[in-house]
Design a protein around this motif. Structure first.
Motif, PDB file in Angstrom:
ATOM      1  N   ILE A  51       2.793  -4.100   8.571  1.00 33.80           N
ATOM      2  CA  ILE A  51       2.495  -2.862   7.557  1.00 33.80           C
ATOM      3  C   ILE A  51       0.884  -2.812   7.377  1.00 33.80           C
ATOM      4  N   ASP A  52       0.437  -2.025   6.708  1.00 35.10           N
ATOM      5  CA  ASP A  52      -1.102  -1.629   6.766  1.00 35.10           C
ATOM      6  C   ASP A  52      -1.758  -2.738   6.308  1.00 35.10           C
ATOM      7  N   ILE A  55      -1.847  -0.749  -6.635  1.00 31.38           N
ATOM      8  CA  ILE A  55      -2.015  -2.309  -6.477  1.00 31.38           C
ATOM      9  C   ILE A  55      -2.553  -2.557  -5.194  1.00 31.38           C
ATOM     10  N   GLY A  56      -1.913  -1.851  -4.193  1.00 35.96           N
ATOM     11  CA  GLY A  56      -2.424  -2.160  -2.636  1.00 35.96           C
ATOM     12  C   GLY A  56      -4.167  -2.134  -2.803  1.00 35.96           C
ATOM     13  N   MET A  69       8.924   4.400   1.656  1.00 33.37           N
ATOM     14  CA  MET A  69       7.483   5.073   2.430  1.00 33.37           C
ATOM     15  C   MET A  69       6.643   5.588   1.194  1.00 33.37           C
ATOM     16  N   LEU A  70       5.469   5.845   1.495  1.00 33.01           N
ATOM     17  CA  LEU A  70       4.591   6.143   0.399  1.00 33.01           C
ATOM     18  C   LEU A  70       4.851   7.429  -0.091  1.00 33.01           C
ATOM     19  N   TYR A  71       5.281   8.402   0.649  1.00 34.29           N
ATOM     20  CA  TYR A  71       5.466   9.900   0.290  1.00 34.29           C
ATOM     21  C   TYR A  71       6.314  10.140  -0.389  1.00 34.29           C
ATOM     22  N   THR A  99       0.914  -1.266  -0.018  1.00 36.63           N
ATOM     23  CA  THR A  99      -0.140   0.099   0.119  1.00 36.63           C
ATOM     24  C   THR A  99       0.919   1.123   0.113  1.00 36.63           C
ATOM     25  N   GLU A 100       2.107   1.106   0.375  1.00 32.17           N
ATOM     26  CA  GLU A 100       2.935   2.313   0.454  1.00 32.17           C
ATOM     27  C   GLU A 100       3.906   2.473  -0.948  1.00 32.17           C
TER      28      GLU A 100
END
Length: 898
Positions: free
Chosen positions: A420-421, A398-399, A791-793, A392-393
């Protein structure tokens, strides 16, 4: 099929089709606010603007919610329908500001468009008590919410909950006080908002609006469809351009890679394109300082240095790093420059640091080192096994697909060192010790074989070496594996049974599996598990490595590897060499070249004379940065070709300004093997040039006369020498990309590989491996295990994302996740500073206390130059794939006193 009549037109549609969908098939557009073709149908609809008249019915009906029936007669534009729509619009206007003259959404507001269409100029239901003075919520870094303009269609809420699967926003209160509750501020406790912006993209009015620096009307912009330049999902997006400047990004309506979703980077991370730090002219270092130069000066200097090094020390004294952020055409020319003009196979790229073990492992067991299935197939998977991937990150769209699949009833197994999420949504979470992947996979196979859960018919028909697998797996009982991995033996049994119990089970993995000294064994063990249960060669199953960068799959396909020409044709194969010598008209070397890590070793030893780096930043991305710096400083002549003056470029002798993805034509190949167009939206910034033009000119300077007029011509050449791309051309993929293998112009592309047990190597190969400990373990001097990731950002070495204000305000510097117990033992507090040291270096970083990690395990993302974690990581490599062991390093941690 059902026969119906709409506005006098007779048509046949499938059972279950709504009136709205049926009308669209014959070009009749019914107005909508709340409708989205991927969202669940709302009984009775929410906005009522799509009402139609059905012959014989007592009242008008919402076309988006009513399925057709045989013989139905529908009127979509009768006077009663038009009157009803006018009433709906007047009701909406009664609680809506009439500021269309100054509203930033003018030209992209359905309410404005429909009022014009139906002649509604004002509201006839004004409420004197209603005040349109609710404060605008600016707390999100990327967009704002104006409740005054919200029409309560609920579309944003449903997109967030059903497509993004986050549920960060919702409708609050009832009746007249109903409003959308939007907890945007990411630092608010318990907010799940990830700033993906999909609510913004789907808002039909001006309630959710991107924060902008430029003023523009939507009719003033040009829309250019292209492919996202961030992760390997390959999202299709539209760049909105005004005055030669990208002013906004919207998801393309239909892109088979992402189907209308974007993440925060794709939606809002485009500001790097015209950032003030962009390189605009060539730079040559003189007396330790960069001075601006002309292109001819830079070309002549580079060409002369290459010629001298080749003549005096041989072509193998020269090496190049190609780039997963550049197009297929540019990667093709880069390796052609080195092989065909310089005469060396010393060409590699960042896949060596992320998925080299995938290419090696899956090519050995399956015959092809790529994702076997497609992004959307996960929606119909029955069991999903995610391991070594914070999906998800790192691959957010796809997450979201995985979460959508869970909503449909799929089961989820997660095996990760961090919580993780996706672990929160999993049926089974195996929080393994870093570096124990192979043991875990072996334990799962032990249970499957012991309990006769394997697909014996598939094994007999489609595989080989099964007996050896059985023999090796006998030693990996759940109890033994549980002790190695630090998990419960019964959870291993449950996970094995869950994976083996269904017809369609898919595995998704990434660098948590590959970045180990045993990464190739980890990849082959995943392949073993999938073959054991017959999950290769079928839809919604397979082995699915998620490629980290936008074109890492394509860079590998193009031969940016020391042992492979385009299409994974081996340099050691005489027939391959003869083929390319004839195609290119040059003599080629059949000696396997140096990998990224070997280049650094040769550089530090003084044996490398010239290094050419295109779009890579090894001073942050490679392990043991001190060693990398030593190598770069010892190499006689370093060229860096990039869009910014990176940490690596600062050490170069010549820096060439390249164009960004928005300034050139070409293709990217995403993680599912889909080749998609990249389109020029704006002119090149300053005096920068597309990478392919730079490479072609340099090839010409070095005596190779081939001239390409455009990127399309390069793709035609790629297709002529690369069997899996044989049917690819810009014309064929103009509207939608194709997945390789696509061997000829009539081939439709390949949705999933190895159908009907057809492997390019003959049969699927079981390649069992014993568990081997990581190269480094915790000890009394370095008592903690460090694992790294993304990480996501931020993206890669943050070259692009740190130049996006909103992202940089949220995450401006490095941090270390540490368990509360460990932090307490060390006297660390959340937000405090700590010194982290390994046998290779030390850094200072910020402490984040969390139970996502286990005791005595710490996690750091690798994106940041301050506190760069790769000063600490281990450069020991997998002996097969030569991929470094980023995921396990022994460290010590010390509190920094105020």
């Amino acid at each position: 099929m059902i026969k119906i009549t709409i506005d006098g037109q007779i048509l046949e549609v499938a059972e279950g089709t709504t009136i709205l969908e049926a009308a669209k098939k014959i070009g009749i557009i019914i107005p909508t606010f709340c409708h989205h073709e991927l969202l669940d149908i709302i009984d009775g609809a929410a906005c009522r603007i799509c009402l139609v008249e059905i012959e014989g019915a007592k009242s008008l009906a919402p076309s988006c919610a009513i399925p057709v029936t045989d013989g139905m007669v529908v009127y979509t534009d009768s006077e009663s329908v038009r009157s009803s729509r006018r009433t709906v619009l007047e009701l909406l206007l009664s609680k809506h500001p009439l500021d269309c003259m100054t509203c930033v959404q003018a030209g992209k507001c359905k309410l404005q468009d429909y009022c014009y269409q139906y002649g509604v100029k004002s509201a006839n239901f004004n409420n004197d008590d209603e005040k349109l003075d609710k404060p605008i919520d600016h707390t999100n870094q990327f967009y704002y919410y104006d409740e005054n303009k919200c029409i309560l269609c609920g579309k944003c809420v449903r997109v967030c909950s059903q497509l993004q699967q986050v549920g960060a926003i919702g409708l609050s209160e009832r009746g007249y006080n109903t409003h959308v509750a939007v907890p945007f501020e990411l630092k608010i406790k318990d907010s799940t908002c990830v700033s993906c912006g999909n609510c913004v993209s789907n808002c039909p009015v001006g309630a959710l609006v991107p924060k902008r620096k430029e003023k523009f009307r939507y009719w003033e912009t040009n829309k250019v469809k292209t492919t996202c330049s961030y992760c390997g999902v390959g999202c299709q997006m539209d760049l909105l351009v005004k005055d030669n400047k990208v002013v906004e990004v919207q998801p393309s309506d239909k892109g088979l890679a992402n189907n209308g979703l974007l993440c925060v980077k794709g939606k809002f991370g485009y500001r790097f394109i015209d950032h003030k730090d962009r390189l605009k002219t060539p730079l040559i270092k003189k007396e330790g300082k960069f001075v601006e130069a002309t292109w001819d000066e830079a070309y002549d200097l580079i060409a002369s240095k290459i010629k001298v090094a080749k003549e005096e020390f041989g072509p193998d004294s020269i090496a190049g790093f190609s780039s997963a952020r550049c197009t297929n055409e540019e990667n093709y020319l880069f390796q052609k420059l080195f092989r065909g003009v310089i005469s060396t196979n010393n060409v590699d790229h960042c896949a060596r640091l992320c998925h080299a073990s995938t290419v090696a492992g899956l090519a050995t067991t399956l015959g092809s080192g790529a994702m076997t299935n497609s992004n959307f197939e996960v929606l119909n998977s029955e069991v999903i096994f995610v391991t070594g991937s914070n999906t998800t990150e790192t691959h957010p769209v796809i997450g979201s697909h995985i979460k959508q699949a869970l909503k449909r009833g799929a089961k989820l197994i997660v095996a990760e060192p961090r919580r993780i999420d996706l672990a929160v949504h999993s049926d089974i979470f195996l929080q393994i010790t870093p570096g124990t992947n192979v043991a875990l996979f072996n334990g799962l196979m032990n249970v499957i074989i012991d309990e006769n859960l394997q697909d014996k018919e598939y094994i007999e028909k489609n595989t080989e070496n099964y007996d050896e697998l059985v023999s090796v797996m006998k030693d990996y009982t759940p109890e033994r594996v549980a002790e190695i991995c630090g998990i419960d033996a019964e959870d291993i049994r449950k996970a094995a049974r869950m994976y083996a119990s269904v017809d369609k089970a898919s595995i998704f993995y990434s660098m948590g599996v590959t970045q180990h000294s045993t990464g190739t064994q980890g990849v082959m063990s995943i392949s073993n598990l999938a073959l054991l249960c017959g999950n290769i060669g079928k839809e919604s199953a397979g082995v699915n490595p998620l490629r980290g960068q936008n074109n890492v799959q394509g860079a590998c396909d193009m031969g940016a590897l020391p042992g492979d020409l385009p299409g994974y044709q081996k340099v050691a194969n005489p027939d391959v060499i003869n083929k390319f010598q004839k195609a290119w008209g040059v003599e080629l070397s059949n000696k396997v070249g140096l990998t990224v890590t070997e280049v650094m070793t040769k550089g530090s030893e003084g044996d490398l004379k010239v290094l050419y780096v295109m779009g890579e930043n090894p001073m942050l991305s490679d392990p043991d940065i001190n060693h990398v710096k030593e190598a770069l400083e010892k190499i006689d002549f370093v060229v860096v070709q990039d869009i910014f003056l990176t940490e690596t470029a600062e050490l170069a002798d010549v820096v060439l300004p390249a164009a960004s993805f928005a300034e050139k034509e070409g293709t990217f190949t995403n993680t599912e093997r889909r080749i998609q167009r990249v389109r020029k939206a704006i002119d090149c910034i300053g005096n920068s040039k597309p990478d392919w033009e730079i490479l072609m000119t340099l090839m010409n300077k070095l005596g190779y006369d081939k001239v390409y007029s455009n990127a399309s011509e390069i793709m035609d050449e790629i297709a002529s020498v690369t069997p899996s791309y044989g049917g690819i051309s810009f014309d064929r993929i103009d509207q939608e990309g194709l997945q390789w293998p696509c061997p000829d112009k009539d081939h439709p592309g390949t949705k999933f590989l190895h159908k009907d047990g057809k492997f390019s190597r003959g049969k699927g190969l079981f390649k069992p491996a014993d568990y081997i400990k990581s190269a480094e373990s915790a000890d009394k001097d370095y008592p903690y295990i460090l694992t790294t990731g993304r990480m996501l950002y931020h993206y890669h070495t943050a070259t692009m994302t740190k130049r996006v204000e909103g992202i940089n305000r949220l995450f401006p510097h490095s941090y270390m996740e540490i368990h509360p117990t460990t932090a307490n033992r060390l006297g660390l507090e959340d937000g405090s500073k700590a010194k982290v040291s390994s046998r290779r270096g030390e850094i200072i970083t910020t402490v984040t206390i969390t139970d996502k990690v286990e005791e005595d395990v710490v996690f750091m993302p690798f994106h940041f130059a301050d506190g760069a974690v790769n000063y600490l990581t281990n450069s020991v490599v997998d002996p097969t794939a030569k991929i470094p062991e980023f995921k396990v390093s022994a460290v010590k941690i010390e509190r920094i006193k105020d």
